[in-house]
Motif scaffolding. Structure first.
Motif, PDB file in Angstrom:
ATOM      1  N   LEU A 199       0.819  -1.208   0.000  1.00 42.47           N
ATOM      2  CA  LEU A 199       0.000   0.000   0.000  1.00 42.47           C
ATOM      3  C   LEU A 199       0.857   1.264   0.000  1.00 42.47           C
ATOM      4  CD1 LEU A 199      -3.070  -0.779   2.291  1.00 42.47           C
ATOM      5  CD2 LEU A 199      -2.805  -1.048  -0.186  1.00 42.47           C
ATOM      6  N   ALA A 200       2.081   1.182   0.533  1.00 43.10           N
ATOM      7  CA  ALA A 200       2.953   2.354   0.531  1.00 43.10           C
ATOM      8  C   ALA A 200       3.283   2.802  -0.888  1.00 43.10           C
ATOM      9  CB  ALA A 200       4.233   2.064   1.308  1.00 43.10           C
ATOM     10  N   ALA A 201       3.286   1.855  -1.818  1.00 46.85           N
ATOM     11  CA  ALA A 201       3.572   2.210  -3.211  1.00 46.85           C
ATOM     12  C   ALA A 201       2.505   3.159  -3.755  1.00 46.85           C
ATOM     13  CB  ALA A 201       3.646   0.952  -4.067  1.00 46.85           C
ATOM     14  N   LEU A 202       1.245   2.978  -3.325  1.00 48.04           N
ATOM     15  CA  LEU A 202       0.164   3.838  -3.808  1.00 48.04           C
ATOM     16  C   LEU A 202       0.223   5.219  -3.168  1.00 48.04           C
ATOM     17  CD1 LEU A 202      -2.880   1.393  -3.908  1.00 48.04           C
ATOM     18  CD2 LEU A 202      -1.441   2.165  -5.811  1.00 48.04           C
ATOM     19  N   ALA A 203       0.912   5.346  -2.051  1.00 48.62           N
ATOM     20  CA  ALA A 203       1.076   6.664  -1.432  1.00 48.62           C
ATOM     21  C   ALA A 203       2.115   7.486  -2.176  1.00 48.62           C
ATOM     22  CB  ALA A 203       1.476   6.516   0.032  1.00 48.62           C
ATOM     23  N   ARG A 204       3.038   6.787  -2.865  1.00 48.61           N
ATOM     24  CA  ARG A 204       4.083   7.498  -3.604  1.00 48.61           C
ATOM     25  C   ARG A 204       3.613   7.944  -4.980  1.00 48.61           C
ATOM     26  NH1 ARG A 204       7.221   3.608  -0.774  1.00 48.61           N
ATOM     27  NH2 ARG A 204       7.030   2.073  -2.456  1.00 48.61           N
ATOM     28  N   GLU A 205       2.838   7.081  -5.654  1.00 50.05           N
ATOM     29  CA  GLU A 205       2.380   7.450  -6.989  1.00 50.05           C
ATOM     30  C   GLU A 205       1.137   6.646  -7.365  1.00 50.05           C
ATOM     31  OE1 GLU A 205       5.405   6.581  -9.828  1.00 50.05           O
ATOM     32  OE2 GLU A 205       5.613   4.487  -9.225  1.00 50.05           O
ATOM     33  N   ALA A 206       0.352   7.214  -8.281  1.00 49.93           N
ATOM     34  CA  ALA A 206      -0.831   6.516  -8.782  1.00 49.93           C
ATOM     35  C   ALA A 206      -0.410   5.213  -9.448  1.00 49.93           C
ATOM     36  CB  ALA A 206      -1.575   7.396  -9.773  1.00 49.93           C
ATOM     37  N   GLY A 207      -1.297   4.217  -9.409  1.00 51.68           N
ATOM     38  CA  GLY A 207      -0.972   2.941 -10.040  1.00 51.68           C
ATOM     39  C   GLY A 207      -1.837   1.826  -9.494  1.00 51.68           C
ATOM     40  N   THR A 208      -1.376   0.596  -9.731  1.00 57.67           N
ATOM     41  CA  THR A 208      -2.117  -0.592  -9.322  1.00 57.67           C
ATOM     42  C   THR A 208      -1.194  -1.532  -8.567  1.00 57.67           C
ATOM     43  OG1 THR A 208      -3.553  -0.433 -11.268  1.00 57.67           O
ATOM     44  CG2 THR A 208      -3.473  -2.563 -10.141  1.00 57.67           C
ATOM     45  N   VAL A 209      -1.697  -2.113  -7.479  1.00 56.73           N
ATOM     46  CA  VAL A 209      -0.957  -3.140  -6.755  1.00 56.73           C
ATOM     47  C   VAL A 209      -1.849  -4.358  -6.593  1.00 56.73           C
ATOM     48  CG1 VAL A 209       0.512  -1.501  -5.514  1.00 56.73           C
ATOM     49  CG2 VAL A 209      -1.626  -2.269  -4.475  1.00 56.73           C
ATOM     50  N   THR A 210      -1.205  -5.515  -6.448  1.00 57.13           N
ATOM     51  CA  THR A 210      -1.923  -6.764  -6.222  1.00 57.13           C
ATOM     52  C   THR A 210      -1.729  -7.190  -4.772  1.00 57.13           C
ATOM     53  OG1 THR A 210      -1.596  -7.438  -8.521  1.00 57.13           O
ATOM     54  CG2 THR A 210      -2.195  -9.155  -6.940  1.00 57.13           C
ATOM     55  N   LEU A 211      -2.836  -7.269  -4.058  1.00 59.37           N
ATOM     56  CA  LEU A 211      -2.815  -7.622  -2.648  1.00 59.37           C
ATOM     57  C   LEU A 211      -3.007  -9.128  -2.468  1.00 59.37           C
ATOM     58  CD1 LEU A 211      -5.057  -4.673  -1.415  1.00 59.37           C
ATOM     59  CD2 LEU A 211      -2.593  -4.900  -1.074  1.00 59.37           C
ATOM     60  N   PRO A 212      -2.762  -9.649  -1.263  1.00 58.88           N
ATOM     61  CA  PRO A 212      -2.912 -11.094  -1.035  1.00 58.88           C
ATOM     62  C   PRO A 212      -4.377 -11.525  -1.065  1.00 58.88           C
ATOM     63  CG  PRO A 212      -1.710 -10.028   0.777  1.00 58.88           C
ATOM     64  CD  PRO A 212      -2.285  -8.948  -0.066  1.00 58.88           C
ATOM     65  N   ALA A 213      -4.564 -12.838  -1.142  1.00 58.07           N
ATOM     66  CA  ALA A 213      -5.910 -13.399  -0.998  1.00 58.07           C
ATOM     67  C   ALA A 213      -6.485 -12.917   0.328  1.00 58.07           C
ATOM     68  CB  ALA A 213      -5.844 -14.923  -1.023  1.00 58.07           C
ATOM     69  N   ASN A 248     -11.001  -4.025  -6.709  1.00 61.58           N
ATOM     70  CA  ASN A 248     -11.710  -5.230  -7.134  1.00 61.58           C
ATOM     71  C   ASN A 248     -10.926  -6.456  -6.679  1.00 61.58           C
ATOM     72  OD1 ASN A 248     -14.088  -4.379  -8.830  1.00 61.58           O
ATOM     73  ND2 ASN A 248     -12.463  -3.230  -9.841  1.00 61.58           N
ATOM     74  N   GLY A 249     -11.377  -7.062  -5.597  1.00 64.00           N
ATOM     75  CA  GLY A 249     -10.711  -8.258  -5.087  1.00 64.00           C
ATOM     76  C   GLY A 249      -9.287  -7.954  -4.645  1.00 64.00           C
ATOM     77  N   THR A 250      -8.321  -8.637  -5.261  1.00 62.32           N
ATOM     78  CA  THR A 250      -6.920  -8.431  -4.871  1.00 62.32           C
ATOM     79  C   THR A 250      -6.263  -7.281  -5.629  1.00 62.32           C
ATOM     80  OG1 THR A 250      -6.205 -10.088  -6.491  1.00 62.32           O
ATOM     81  CG2 THR A 250      -6.608 -10.855  -4.245  1.00 62.32           C
ATOM     82  N   ALA A 273      -5.269   3.274  -7.855  1.00 62.22           N
ATOM     83  CA  ALA A 273      -5.529   4.654  -7.457  1.00 62.22           C
ATOM     84  C   ALA A 273      -5.171   5.574  -8.613  1.00 62.22           C
ATOM     85  CB  ALA A 273      -4.712   5.015  -6.223  1.00 62.22           C
ATOM     86  N   SER A 274      -6.052   6.524  -8.887  1.00 62.28           N
ATOM     87  CA  SER A 274      -5.813   7.472  -9.993  1.00 62.28           C
ATOM     88  C   SER A 274      -4.950   8.642  -9.554  1.00 62.28           C
ATOM     89  CB  SER A 274      -7.148   7.981 -10.534  1.00 62.28           C
ATOM     90  OG  SER A 274      -7.893   8.628  -9.511  1.00 62.28           O
ATOM     91  N   ALA A 275      -4.649   8.729  -8.266  1.00 62.66           N
ATOM     92  CA  ALA A 275      -3.754   9.732  -7.697  1.00 62.66           C
ATOM     93  C   ALA A 275      -3.098   9.110  -6.473  1.00 62.66           C
ATOM     94  CB  ALA A 275      -4.536  10.988  -7.303  1.00 62.66           C
TER      95      ALA A 275
END
Length: 290
Positions: free
Chosen positions: A54-68, A126-128, A132-134
């Motif tokens: 989640l820290a990656a989304l605080a630095r820049e907009a983008g997409t991350v894949t979270l665990p099940a 959406n799920g995992t 974030a657009s910002a």
């Protein structure tokens, strides 16, 4: 808090103290699995460490894949965001940091309270997959510790352990034939209890404004729509089938009328207001001291 004579495995994780109580001492392999589950969760969701997903989304907009399991969090947060008209939101992290509750624990406000961004404006979860657009500071703490309690319980059950108490500094899940008496901490005096509840094969979670307070009127339970600490409620307790749900509902009770929540969740509750009076559901009847 445990059954007399039980073995207790204690450790620190996600910034809190854990005690896992069982009739027999836990094998080394189970202990290692528990520590691994807690570390993996912290590395995924923490806003207090730079290397989390989640820290990656605080630095820049983008997409991350979270665990099940992220999908369960998504559905729970979406429902409570709707029921609270945006007051309860995983986007509250930036508002908390604005008031000084950030990775450096400055505990000094950086400016006036700031509302959280609206979910529909910046977040696609959406799920995992979470996008974030910002840049956004996400904080899933309102349900995350509870979910981790459930995950720890799953480790125990997979090892064939059916009697246990998982206690993450007051967010707890019990399993076993004998009920456990749990004292409800007085919101203004931690050395006193306002009542006792019997816990058996359920989760019990609490949220209190005094637990993480760092200044005049400053604490961690914020209204996402305003970014301000909530002043009308001082403490809540909930019992539900899972710790994730109980944890989230304990926070939601600060912002949402209990009857609204009862329309969509199966839980019992106790709510203490800042003027000193209490309200509670049937599950908490007879447990309060006069």
């Amino acid at each position: 808090m445990t059954h007399t004579g039980w073995s207790v495995f204690s450790f620190d994780g996600i910034g809190t103290r854990w005690e896992i109580s069982t009739p027999e001492e836990l094998p080394d392999g189970v202990r290692a699995s528990l520590l691994g589950v807690v570390e993996d969760y912290d590395r995924s969701y923490s806003r207090f460490r730079d290397d989390s997903l989640l820290a990656a989304l605080a630095r820049e907009a983008g997409t991350v894949t979270l665990p099940a399991g992220a999908g369960e969090l998504e559905q729970l947060f979406k429902k409570l965001y709707r029921l609270s008209n945006g007051a309860m939101t995983p986007l509250i992290g930036g508002s908390l940091e604005r008031l000084g509750y950030g990775p450096g624990y400055a505990l000094r406000p950086l400016g006036h309270p700031m509302p959280a961004p609206r979910w529909e404006d910046v977040l696609d979860w959406n799920g995992t997959k979470i996008s974030a657009s910002a840049p956004v500071v996400l904080d899933i703490g309102a349900a995350g510790k509870g979910q981790l309690v459930d995950l720890a319980a799953a480790v125990l059950r997979s090892a064939g352990i059916t009697e246990f108490l998982v206690d993450a500094s007051g967010d707890m899940l019990h399993s076993g034939a004998e009920p456990l008496g749990v004292a409800l901490e007085h919101p203004y005096d931690p050395s006193q209890a306002i009542g006792v509840v019997k816990l058996r094969c359920r989760a019990l979670c609490a949220s209190a404004a005094n637990r993480r307070a760092w200044g005049d009127g400053l604490h961690h339970v914020l209204d996402g729509a305003t970014g301000r600490p909530i002043e009308t409620v001082v403490a809540t307790w909930t019992m539900a089938a899972t710790a994730m749900e109980a944890d989230a509902l304990a926070t939601a009770l600060f912002m949402v009328d209990p009857t609204v929540l009862e329309g969509e969740f199966d839980f019992s509750w106790l709510k203490v207001y800042s003027d000193g009076h209490a309200a509670y559901s049937a599950g908490f009847e007879g447990t309060l001291f006069s």
